[in-house]
Design a protein around this motif. Structure first.
Motif, PDB file in Angstrom:
ATOM      1  N   CYS A 159       0.868  -1.186   0.000  1.00 12.59           N
ATOM      2  CA  CYS A 159       0.000   0.000   0.000  1.00 12.59           C
ATOM      3  C   CYS A 159       0.904   1.235   0.000  1.00 12.59           C
ATOM      4  O   CYS A 159       1.765   1.377   0.873  1.00 12.59           O
ATOM      5  CB  CYS A 159      -0.887   0.005   1.242  1.00 12.59           C
ATOM      6  SG  CYS A 159      -1.679   1.619   1.513  1.00 12.59           S
ATOM      7  N   ASN A 204       0.221   4.135   0.790  1.00 16.42           N
ATOM      8  CA  ASN A 204      -0.246   5.138   1.767  1.00 16.42           C
ATOM      9  C   ASN A 204       0.232   4.827   3.197  1.00 16.42           C
ATOM     10  O   ASN A 204      -0.140   5.519   4.134  1.00 16.42           O
ATOM     11  CB  ASN A 204      -1.780   5.188   1.708  1.00 16.42           C
ATOM     12  CG  ASN A 204      -2.361   6.425   2.379  1.00 16.42           C
ATOM     13  OD1 ASN A 204      -1.685   7.446   2.511  1.00 16.42           O
ATOM     14  ND2 ASN A 204      -3.618   6.329   2.793  1.00 16.42           N
ATOM     15  N   CYS A 260      -6.360   0.483  -3.485  1.00 17.19           N
ATOM     16  CA  CYS A 260      -6.204  -0.160  -2.207  1.00 17.19           C
ATOM     17  C   CYS A 260      -7.359   0.280  -1.317  1.00 17.19           C
ATOM     18  O   CYS A 260      -7.659   1.479  -1.220  1.00 17.19           O
ATOM     19  CB  CYS A 260      -4.864   0.252  -1.599  1.00 17.19           C
ATOM     20  SG  CYS A 260      -4.584  -0.393   0.076  1.00 17.19           S
ATOM     21  N   CYS A 262      -7.550  -0.547   2.000  1.00 19.83           N
ATOM     22  CA  CYS A 262      -7.201  -0.741   3.412  1.00 19.83           C
ATOM     23  C   CYS A 262      -7.858   0.371   4.243  1.00 19.83           C
ATOM     24  O   CYS A 262      -8.323   1.373   3.705  1.00 19.83           O
ATOM     25  CB  CYS A 262      -5.685  -0.753   3.605  1.00 19.83           C
ATOM     26  SG  CYS A 262      -4.890   0.861   3.579  1.00 19.83           S
ATOM     27  N   CYS A 271      -6.359   3.913   3.655  1.00 18.21           N
ATOM     28  CA  CYS A 271      -6.723   4.542   2.383  1.00 18.21           C
ATOM     29  C   CYS A 271      -8.180   5.013   2.394  1.00 18.21           C
ATOM     30  O   CYS A 271      -8.480   6.146   2.001  1.00 18.21           O
ATOM     31  CB  CYS A 271      -6.492   3.585   1.213  1.00 18.21           C
ATOM     32  SG  CYS A 271      -4.730   3.397   0.817  1.00 18.21           S
TER      33      CYS A 271
HETATM   34 ZN   LIG Z   1      -3.958   1.262   1.478  1.00 17.05          ZN
END
Ligand SMILES: [Zn+2]
Length: 373
Positions: A124, A126, A184, A186, A189
């Protein structure tokens, strides 16, 4: 006497022109060193240099010591040495927490269940841990004296849309963004996006229609590149990257808005066969690429070479397609006449004798005339 003098002058001019023959800049993606000895590497690099290659983008893993050794030999051969090290794709590594891997729209981890192929384990972009791992990796390699630059690859999301030439191979028709290939999602995010825009992307009926969500993810990659650029520049080295073409195609397929990245040079992979296009398309897409950065930085047009020209028409897998010897001149001319600074070969190892013959003629042609148009 006068005529003989003029004749001598003409001969003299011809000779001096051929001695200072024009040549376009040429780079190449290659890798190793495997079990090769220093002497074997010297022979290979000398051969590359004699064929007209000016610099290598060299894939040799993540150990700075490898780049120190190989870099010294590449420099000895008279070429530039850039280290080609994948960025967002990272296999299992004790330095990388499993929490750092990206999640798709179904909530599946790219580590546990990678898309398309087993190695598609994307981080990821981020997560701060992702940046820290990469800053450490590229910083340690950039500090090696023999390294001229860092070459990023897989600096992107997984292909949310595959290049059309790959649809048959994977048995897919990718006319839309499917959730299993869309990253993504997650918590970081989705919550950062909600804070920024007020949109809860997990509640939206069709996430692929939300322009702000696309832009948010372009920006995550852009921010990562720009932060890594500071790390590499602080070591006094240049930063460049292999990217998808466009950036129109790059944005749509892998969320790279690379015209906004703080790079010293860009190497778009203008691999026409992956897009079911002929060699003349290389020039068309180069034109967009040069315009996208307003000519502010060099574009090196990446050319995908066919490793077995006699079998190209029988091959289903586009990995075995690519430019034929008869197509290489069109691709190089198109790149140069549309403003590329030079070209980059994928790979010298795939080039057959007939490729090198066509290449030799094409890299010494004069492409300056069309610039006035
Ligand atoms: Zn993410």
């Amino acid at each position: 006497m006068g005529r003989i003098f003029k004749l001598c002058l003409v001969v003299f001019v011809m000779v001096s022109c051929s001695e200072q023959r024009t040549k376009i800049p040429v780079y190449a993606w290659t890798g190793g060193p495997g079990d090769a000895t220093d002497q074997e590497l010297r022979t290979t690099f000398k051969d590359f240099k004699e064929k007209g290659i000016d610099g290598l983008l060299y894939n040799g893993g993540q150990n700075p010591e490898t780049y120190k050794r190989v870099g010294a030999l590449v420099k000895e051969a008279g070429m530039e040495f850039h280290t080609w090290i994948p960025t967002m794709v990272q296999g299992e590594n004790p330095k990388i927490s499993k929490e750092l891997y990206a999640l798709n729209r179904k909530g599946e981890s790219a580590f546990e269940k990678p898309a398309y192929v087993d190695y598609y384990k994307f981080l990821c972009p981020n997560k701060e841990g992702t940046y820290e791992f990469l800053a450490n990796l590229y910083g340690s390699v950039a500090s090696v004296e023999e390294v001229d630059g860092i070459h990023l690859d897989y600096i992107r999301f997984p292909d949310v849309i595959l290049a059309e030439g790959l649809w048959d191979k994977y048995g897919l028709v990718m006319d839309q963004e499917f959730p299993e290939y869309d990253y993504c999602y997650c918590d970081k995010c989705t919550s950062d996006f909600k804070e920024k825009t007020g949109i809860d992307i997990k509640e939206v009926e069709d996430a692929s229609q939300v322009q702000e969500w696309k832009q948010f993810r372009y920006d995550l990659i852009t921010n990562m590149v720009n932060r890594l650029s500071k790390v590499v520049h602080s070591e006094g080295k240049v930063l460049n990257a292999a990217v998808f073409p466009g950036p129109s195609i790059a944005k749509k397929l892998v969320r790279q808005e690379w015209n906004k990245w703080e790079l010293d040079a860009v190497y778009p992979m203008n691999y026409n066969d992956f897009y079911l296009k002929g060699p003349e398309w290389v020039g068309e897409i180069t034109k967009e690429e040069v315009a996208s950065v307003n000519g502010s930085k060099p574009i090196y047009s990446g050319l995908f070479i066919c490793p077995n020209p006699e079998n190209k028409t029988k091959e289903n897998d586009p990995e075995n397609h690519g430019l034929l010897p008869s197509e290489i001149e069109t691709a190089i001319r198109g790149s140069m006449e549309n403003g590329a600074t030079g070209i980059c070969l994928f790979t010298p190892g795939r080039m057959k004798a007939e490729h090198w013959e066509a290449f030799e003629r094409a890299i010494h042609a004069d492409y300056s005339i069309k610039e006035s148009n």
